[in-house]
Write a protein that holds these residues in place. Sequence first.
Motif, PDB file in Angstrom:
ATOM      1  N   ILE A  60       0.887  -1.166   0.000  1.00 51.42           N
ATOM      2  CA  ILE A  60       0.000   0.000   0.000  1.00 51.42           C
ATOM      3  C   ILE A  60       0.922   1.212   0.000  1.00 51.42           C
ATOM      4  CG2 ILE A  60      -1.845   1.215   1.213  1.00 51.42           C
ATOM      5  CD1 ILE A  60      -2.667  -1.620   0.318  1.00 51.42           C
ATOM      6  N   GLN A  61       0.843   2.032  -1.071  1.00 52.07           N
ATOM      7  CA  GLN A  61       1.821   3.084  -1.271  1.00 52.07           C
ATOM      8  C   GLN A  61       1.169   4.390  -1.713  1.00 52.07           C
ATOM      9  OE1 GLN A  61       3.560   0.414  -4.241  1.00 52.07           O
ATOM     10  NE2 GLN A  61       5.530   0.748  -3.227  1.00 52.07           N
ATOM     11  N   GLY A  62       1.714   5.481  -1.205  1.00 55.03           N
ATOM     12  CA  GLY A  62       1.287   6.800  -1.633  1.00 55.03           C
ATOM     13  C   GLY A  62       2.438   7.771  -1.527  1.00 55.03           C
ATOM     14  N   ALA A  63       2.530   8.681  -2.450  1.00 53.42           N
ATOM     15  CA  ALA A  63       3.626   9.658  -2.470  1.00 53.42           C
ATOM     16  C   ALA A  63       3.616  10.489  -1.190  1.00 53.42           C
ATOM     17  CB  ALA A  63       3.498  10.554  -3.689  1.00 53.42           C
ATOM     18  N   GLY A  64       4.775  10.592  -0.553  1.00 49.30           N
ATOM     19  CA  GLY A  64       4.921  11.406   0.637  1.00 49.30           C
ATOM     20  C   GLY A  64       4.265  10.821   1.879  1.00 49.30           C
ATOM     21  N   LYS A  65       3.903   9.536   1.840  1.00 49.60           N
ATOM     22  CA  LYS A  65       3.208   8.896   2.964  1.00 49.60           C
ATOM     23  C   LYS A  65       3.962   7.669   3.444  1.00 49.60           C
ATOM     24  CE  LYS A  65      -1.475  10.125   1.565  1.00 49.60           C
ATOM     25  NZ  LYS A  65      -2.843   9.613   1.490  1.00 49.60           N
ATOM     26  N   TYR A  68       3.217   0.510   3.271  1.00 53.47           N
ATOM     27  CA  TYR A  68       3.120  -0.748   4.010  1.00 53.47           C
ATOM     28  C   TYR A  68       3.170  -1.945   3.071  1.00 53.47           C
ATOM     29  CZ  TYR A  68       1.420   2.391   7.624  1.00 53.47           C
ATOM     30  OH  TYR A  68       1.313   3.412   8.525  1.00 53.47           O
ATOM     31  N   THR A  69       3.756  -3.030   3.562  1.00 52.94           N
ATOM     32  CA  THR A  69       3.673  -4.321   2.896  1.00 52.94           C
ATOM     33  C   THR A  69       2.825  -5.225   3.777  1.00 52.94           C
ATOM     34  OG1 THR A  69       5.907  -4.020   2.039  1.00 52.94           O
ATOM     35  CG2 THR A  69       4.981  -6.234   1.909  1.00 52.94           C
ATOM     36  N   LEU A  70       1.855  -5.895   3.173  1.00 49.45           N
ATOM     37  CA  LEU A  70       0.984  -6.825   3.877  1.00 49.45           C
ATOM     38  C   LEU A  70       1.039  -8.164   3.167  1.00 49.45           C
ATOM     39  CD1 LEU A  70      -0.481  -3.836   3.758  1.00 49.45           C
ATOM     40  CD2 LEU A  70      -2.215  -5.015   5.048  1.00 49.45           C
ATOM     41  N   GLY A  71       0.845  -9.239   3.901  1.00 49.78           N
ATOM     42  CA  GLY A  71       0.895 -10.552   3.292  1.00 49.78           C
ATOM     43  C   GLY A  71       0.127 -11.596   4.066  1.00 49.78           C
ATOM     44  N   GLY A 106     -10.074  -7.602   8.293  1.00 52.50           N
ATOM     45  CA  GLY A 106      -9.358  -8.476   7.380  1.00 52.50           C
ATOM     46  C   GLY A 106      -7.908  -8.140   7.123  1.00 52.50           C
ATOM     47  N   VAL A 107      -7.414  -6.965   7.582  1.00 52.62           N
ATOM     48  CA  VAL A 107      -5.993  -6.657   7.420  1.00 52.62           C
ATOM     49  C   VAL A 107      -5.218  -6.814   8.724  1.00 52.62           C
ATOM     50  CG1 VAL A 107      -6.339  -5.111   5.451  1.00 52.62           C
ATOM     51  CG2 VAL A 107      -6.173  -4.153   7.767  1.00 52.62           C
ATOM     52  N   LYS A 108      -5.926  -6.927   9.827  1.00 49.43           N
ATOM     53  CA  LYS A 108      -5.246  -7.081  11.124  1.00 49.43           C
ATOM     54  C   LYS A 108      -4.468  -8.389  11.137  1.00 49.43           C
ATOM     55  CE  LYS A 108      -8.487  -4.199  13.609  1.00 49.43           C
ATOM     56  NZ  LYS A 108      -9.526  -4.115  14.639  1.00 49.43           N
ATOM     57  N   GLY A 109      -3.201  -8.303  11.534  1.00 52.55           N
ATOM     58  CA  GLY A 109      -2.336  -9.473  11.563  1.00 52.55           C
ATOM     59  C   GLY A 109      -1.628  -9.754  10.248  1.00 52.55           C
ATOM     60  N   HIS A 110      -1.842  -8.904   9.252  1.00 54.59           N
ATOM     61  CA  HIS A 110      -1.243  -9.128   7.935  1.00 54.59           C
ATOM     62  C   HIS A 110      -0.112  -8.146   7.601  1.00 54.59           C
ATOM     63  CE1 HIS A 110      -4.064 -12.225   6.544  1.00 54.59           C
ATOM     64  NE2 HIS A 110      -4.936 -11.590   7.315  1.00 54.59           N
ATOM     65  N   PHE A 111       0.176  -7.210   8.499  1.00 52.59           N
ATOM     66  CA  PHE A 111       1.220  -6.224   8.224  1.00 52.59           C
ATOM     67  C   PHE A 111       2.595  -6.857   8.385  1.00 52.59           C
ATOM     68  CE2 PHE A 111      -2.406  -3.624   8.659  1.00 52.59           C
ATOM     69  CZ  PHE A 111      -2.150  -2.494   7.899  1.00 52.59           C
ATOM     70  N   ILE A 112       3.466  -6.631   7.400  1.00 56.07           N
ATOM     71  CA  ILE A 112       4.812  -7.192   7.408  1.00 56.07           C
ATOM     72  C   ILE A 112       5.845  -6.093   7.632  1.00 56.07           C
ATOM     73  CG2 ILE A 112       6.541  -8.447   6.063  1.00 56.07           C
ATOM     74  CD1 ILE A 112       4.147  -9.779   4.602  1.00 56.07           C
ATOM     75  N   THR A 113       5.750  -5.000   6.862  1.00 59.09           N
ATOM     76  CA  THR A 113       6.707  -3.900   6.993  1.00 59.09           C
ATOM     77  C   THR A 113       6.003  -2.558   6.843  1.00 59.09           C
ATOM     78  OG1 THR A 113       7.225  -3.835   4.627  1.00 59.09           O
ATOM     79  CG2 THR A 113       8.621  -5.237   6.008  1.00 59.09           C
ATOM     80  N   ARG A 114       6.655  -1.543   7.401  1.00 57.82           N
ATOM     81  CA  ARG A 114       6.236  -0.156   7.195  1.00 57.82           C
ATOM     82  C   ARG A 114       7.469   0.604   6.734  1.00 57.82           C
ATOM     83  NH1 ARG A 114       4.112   3.573  12.066  1.00 57.82           N
ATOM     84  NH2 ARG A 114       6.269   3.316  12.715  1.00 57.82           N
ATOM     85  N   HIS A 115       7.295   1.405   5.684  1.00 61.50           N
ATOM     86  CA  HIS A 115       8.402   2.178   5.131  1.00 61.50           C
ATOM     87  C   HIS A 115       8.085   3.659   5.240  1.00 61.50           C
ATOM     88  CE1 HIS A 115       9.996  -1.453   3.172  1.00 61.50           C
ATOM     89  NE2 HIS A 115       8.733  -1.763   3.050  1.00 61.50           N
ATOM     90  N   PRO A 116       9.019   4.449   5.768  1.00 66.46           N
ATOM     91  CA  PRO A 116       8.793   5.891   5.802  1.00 66.46           C
ATOM     92  C   PRO A 116       8.813   6.450   4.385  1.00 66.46           C
ATOM     93  CG  PRO A 116      11.019   5.384   6.517  1.00 66.46           C
ATOM     94  CD  PRO A 116      10.320   4.068   6.322  1.00 66.46           C
TER      95      PRO A 116
END
Length: 122
Positions: A60-65, A68-71, A106-116
């Motif tokens: 999940i990506q947005g410019a300047g935000k 997240y990677t989910l799996g 449905g996304v809880k427990g699926h987060f793998i990484t967060r990128h600044p």
Amino acid sequence: MTTWITICDTCKREDWDAASGDLTDGEVLAELIENRADGDVKTRRVSCLMGCTRSCNVAIQGAGKLNYTLGEFTPNDTSADAIVEYARLHAESETGQVPYRQWPQGVKGHFITRHPPLPDDE
């Protein structure tokens, strides 16, 4: 602001059968997500997000935000609905951070990484 859902279309869960000739799990999830995304939520497919042990993967990506990677999704309607709903909340957020209480179940427990966000060039 636009949020992108980047979907790994080569993901295969452990129970995927190559002999069946069916679509990969990632292709199935991609189609389900693409059928739901609109407006400020756009999609794109990539071949491999390198999260093979946690397939099916999306970013999940947005410019300047925050991004997240989910799996570890099952390629079904429930997962696709939750992923697109989270992406809509991400699009509405100024920073990309969505309060936990707003996360679709449905996304809880699926987060793998967060990128600044990337820094400005200046």
